[in-house]
Scaffold this active site. Structure first.
Site, PDB file in Angstrom:
ATOM      1  N   HIS A 245      29.275 -11.698  22.234  1.00 58.26           N
ATOM      2  CA  HIS A 245      28.753 -10.448  22.788  1.00 58.26           C
ATOM      3  C   HIS A 245      29.709  -9.284  22.492  1.00 58.26           C
ATOM      4  O   HIS A 245      30.130  -8.587  23.421  1.00 58.26           O
ATOM      5  CB  HIS A 245      28.571 -10.561  24.315  1.00 58.26           C
ATOM      6  CG  HIS A 245      27.561 -11.577  24.749  1.00 58.26           C
ATOM      7  ND1 HIS A 245      27.451 -12.027  26.055  1.00 58.26           N
ATOM      8  CD2 HIS A 245      26.586 -12.220  24.057  1.00 58.26           C
ATOM      9  CE1 HIS A 245      26.468 -12.907  26.132  1.00 58.26           C
ATOM     10  NE2 HIS A 245      25.935 -13.049  24.940  1.00 58.26           N
TER      11      HIS A 245
HETATM   12  C1  LIG Z   1      25.311 -17.301  17.974  1.00 59.34           C
HETATM   13  C2  LIG Z   1      24.881 -16.151  18.841  1.00 59.34           C
HETATM   14  C3  LIG Z   1      24.158 -16.385  19.982  1.00 59.34           C
HETATM   15  C4  LIG Z   1      23.757 -15.326  20.804  1.00 59.34           C
HETATM   16  N1  LIG Z   1      23.025 -15.590  21.923  1.00 59.34           N
HETATM   17  C5  LIG Z   1      22.629 -14.570  22.706  1.00 59.34           C
HETATM   18  C6  LIG Z   1      21.833 -14.812  23.869  1.00 59.34           C
HETATM   19  O1  LIG Z   1      21.475 -15.959  24.154  1.00 59.34           O
HETATM   20  N2  LIG Z   1      21.491 -13.758  24.642  1.00 59.34           N
HETATM   21  C7  LIG Z   1      21.867 -12.481  24.346  1.00 59.34           C
HETATM   22  O2  LIG Z   1      21.529 -11.557  25.102  1.00 59.34           O
HETATM   23  N3  LIG Z   1      22.612 -12.224  23.245  1.00 59.34           N
HETATM   24  C8  LIG Z   1      22.984 -13.224  22.423  1.00 59.34           C
HETATM   25  N4  LIG Z   1      23.742 -12.967  21.307  1.00 59.34           N
HETATM   26  C9  LIG Z   1      24.160 -11.585  21.063  1.00 59.34           C
HETATM   27  C10 LIG Z   1      23.103 -10.763  20.345  1.00 59.34           C
HETATM   28  O3  LIG Z   1      22.553 -11.490  19.278  1.00 59.34           O
HETATM   29  C11 LIG Z   1      23.769  -9.501  19.792  1.00 59.34           C
HETATM   30  O4  LIG Z   1      24.443  -8.866  20.831  1.00 59.34           O
HETATM   31  C12 LIG Z   1      22.770  -8.534  19.201  1.00 59.34           C
HETATM   32  O5  LIG Z   1      22.106  -9.125  18.124  1.00 59.34           O
HETATM   33  C13 LIG Z   1      23.495  -7.291  18.728  1.00 59.34           C
HETATM   34  O6  LIG Z   1      22.573  -6.457  18.056  1.00 59.34           O
HETATM   35  P1  LIG Z   1      23.075  -5.406  17.014  1.00 59.34           P
HETATM   36  O7  LIG Z   1      21.867  -4.669  16.552  1.00 59.34           O
HETATM   37  O8  LIG Z   1      24.183  -4.629  17.597  1.00 59.34           O
HETATM   38  O9  LIG Z   1      23.718  -6.237  15.812  1.00 59.34           O
HETATM   39  P2  LIG Z   1      23.097  -7.383  14.892  1.00 59.34           P
HETATM   40  O10 LIG Z   1      21.967  -8.065  15.568  1.00 59.34           O
HETATM   41  O11 LIG Z   1      24.276  -8.185  14.438  1.00 59.34           O
HETATM   42  O12 LIG Z   1      22.479  -6.573  13.668  1.00 59.34           O
HETATM   43  C14 LIG Z   1      23.274  -5.980  12.671  1.00 59.34           C
HETATM   44  C15 LIG Z   1      22.553  -6.160  11.339  1.00 59.34           C
HETATM   45  O13 LIG Z   1      23.214  -5.375  10.351  1.00 59.34           O
HETATM   46  C16 LIG Z   1      23.324  -6.127   9.171  1.00 59.34           C
HETATM   47  N5  LIG Z   1      24.473  -5.594   8.429  1.00 59.34           N
HETATM   48  C17 LIG Z   1      25.787  -5.631   8.762  1.00 59.34           C
HETATM   49  N6  LIG Z   1      26.532  -5.024   7.842  1.00 59.34           N
HETATM   50  C18 LIG Z   1      25.689  -4.566   6.898  1.00 59.34           C
HETATM   51  C19 LIG Z   1      25.872  -3.838   5.688  1.00 59.34           C
HETATM   52  N7  LIG Z   1      27.077  -3.477   5.252  1.00 59.34           N
HETATM   53  N8  LIG Z   1      24.782  -3.562   4.956  1.00 59.34           N
HETATM   54  C20 LIG Z   1      23.550  -3.937   5.371  1.00 59.34           C
HETATM   55  N9  LIG Z   1      23.314  -4.618   6.515  1.00 59.34           N
HETATM   56  C21 LIG Z   1      24.375  -4.926   7.255  1.00 59.34           C
HETATM   57  C22 LIG Z   1      23.505  -7.548   9.646  1.00 59.34           C
HETATM   58  O14 LIG Z   1      23.156  -8.456   8.627  1.00 59.34           O
HETATM   59  C23 LIG Z   1      22.555  -7.590  10.836  1.00 59.34           C
HETATM   60  O15 LIG Z   1      21.260  -7.914  10.432  1.00 59.34           O
HETATM   61  C24 LIG Z   1      24.124 -14.005  20.464  1.00 59.34           C
HETATM   62  C25 LIG Z   1      24.858 -13.764  19.291  1.00 59.34           C
HETATM   63  C26 LIG Z   1      25.216 -14.824  18.478  1.00 59.34           C
HETATM   64  C27 LIG Z   1      25.997 -14.525  17.203  1.00 59.34           C
END
Ligand SMILES: Cc1cc2nc3c(=O)[nH]c(=O)nc-3n(C[C@H](O)[C@H](O)[C@H](O)COP(=O)(O)OP(=O)(O)OC[C@H]3O[C@@H](n4cnc5c(N)ncnc54)[C@H](O)[C@@H]3O)c2cc1C
Length: 307
Positions: A245
């Site tokens: 997280h």
């Molecule tokens: C194993 C795991 C289990 C989890 N379980 C839970 C849960 O049960 N409940 C919960 O609430 N949360 C959970 N989480 C947390 C939740 O998934 C994240 O907090 C959430 O996805 C964050 O969203 P975000 O949009 O900030 O980032 P992300 O979902 O990480 O999205 C970022 C995106 O940007 C892309 N990206 C990065 N750099 C680049 C670049 N240079 N060029 C192009 N694309 C790029 C990545 O590929 C990704 O698709 C879990 C996380 C993990 C890793």
């Protein structure tokens, strides 16, 4: 100022321009990376890496926070229902059933029970979470003769919901393909370790309640020998795990040090927003995915109304 981005595809570099604005949503590690690669971030750090600063913004990449916890694991007196289903032939059928009909043990996460705990009654929000795991970390498929079954167990995972320690994300180089350096600085704030130790003691107390007697065998990790503060501290330091997280590395706020303003715009820049977990100023007393989704919904309203 024209906004856009540069990306590489099959070895070729392309440039695209945005008519209105660029929205960075690369997550708590990669959003600060993209901004710093673009010269937006702590100027001293960028110069060290060999990037000419475009805009000195020390908040980019700082304020990294995570939910950190440990597992306390008890053997089960006899294997639970899920253990039976982990036999290879049964799980194959379970997975086919899950894919075709979305039912059965193949669709179940063996856990999903959470308690949010205030270690003192006067607190505004819970400061410790217990995640209950009905299977042990070493759960794996088994098959008689071919691969022995694992010892079934269950666990409680006390987790710090609001650690005071702050870490940072920094560049290793000016090459976008280089992974970033992630420094959590766990337990750098003196209050975090004693609070997690308290969470450990309370979780152990819950696990040792008479209601668990029909299921509970010996505590296998850390085991009954780990009792005093020093022993628990050592166990925490050796085994603590994040909950995946990470937040806060492009913190939004109304103060001058915030990376983003309350409308998620990068402070001091035009046509540039960040919408993802990096924008959260603090961790919530919950898992963060729902907050990220709500923030994205809110951001879409803000973006449309600003346009
Ligand atoms: C194993 C795991 C289990 C989890 N379980 C839970 C849960 O049960 N409940 C919960 O609430 N949360 C959970 N989480 C947390 C939740 O998934 C994240 O907090 C959430 O996805 C964050 O969203 P975000 O949009 O900030 O980032 P992300 O979902 O990480 O999205 C970022 C995106 O940007 C892309 N990206 C990065 N750099 C680049 C670049 N240079 N060029 C192009 N694309 C790029 C990545 O590929 C990704 O698709 C879990 C996380 C993990 C890793």
């Amino acid at each position: 100022m024209p906004q856009g981005l540069e990306y590489e595809q099959r070895g070729k570099v392309h440039r695209v321009h945005a008519a209105r604005e660029v929205i960075v949503s690369a997550g708590a590690f990669n959003s600060p990376q993209l901004l710093m690669l673009s010269g937006i971030g702590p100027a001293d750090h960028l110069k060290e890496i060999g990037i000419t600063p475009v805009h000195d913004l020390p908040g980019i990449g700082s304020n990294l926070q995570e939910h950190l916890g440990i597992w306390i694991t008890w053997c089960r007196k006899s294997p639970g229902k899920f253990h039976r289903e982990m036999r290879l032939d049964r799980m194959m059928l379970n997975m086919i059933r899950a894919y075709l009909f979305a039912t059965g043990p193949g669709t179940v996460v063996p856990g999903g029970l959470h308690a949010f705990v205030k270690t003192q009654s006067g607190l505004d929000v819970p400061n410790i979470e217990f995640m209950f795991h009905t299977v042990p970390p070493q759960t794996r498929l088994w098959l008689p003769i071919v691969r022995p079954a694992y010892q079934d167990a269950y666990a409680i995972r006390p987790t710090l919901l609001h650690p005071v320690s702050r870490g940072q994300v920094r560049l290793r180089s000016a090459d976008a393909r280089d992974p970033v350096s992630i420094m959590y600085n766990f337990f750098s704030a003196p209050e975090d370790l004693p609070l997690l130790r308290e969470g450990f003691r309370k979780a152990r107390e819950v696990g040792e309640q008479p209601a668990m007697e029909p299921y509970r065998d010996a505590e296998v990790s850390p085991g009954p020998k780990v009792k005093n503060d020093a022993e628990i501290n050592a166990f925490i330091r050796r085994t603590a795990l994040t909950a995946h997280h990470p937040v806060g590395t492009c913190r939004m706020g109304s103060d001058a040090d915030a990376a983003l303003d309350p409308r998620l715009r990068v402070q001091g820049m035009e046509g540039l927003r960040v919408v993802d977990a990096s924008a959260m100023p603090d961790l919530v007393s919950a898992h963060i995915n729902a907050c990220v989704l709500m923030m994205a919904e809110k951001a879409s309203d803000i973006i449309r109304s600003d346009a």
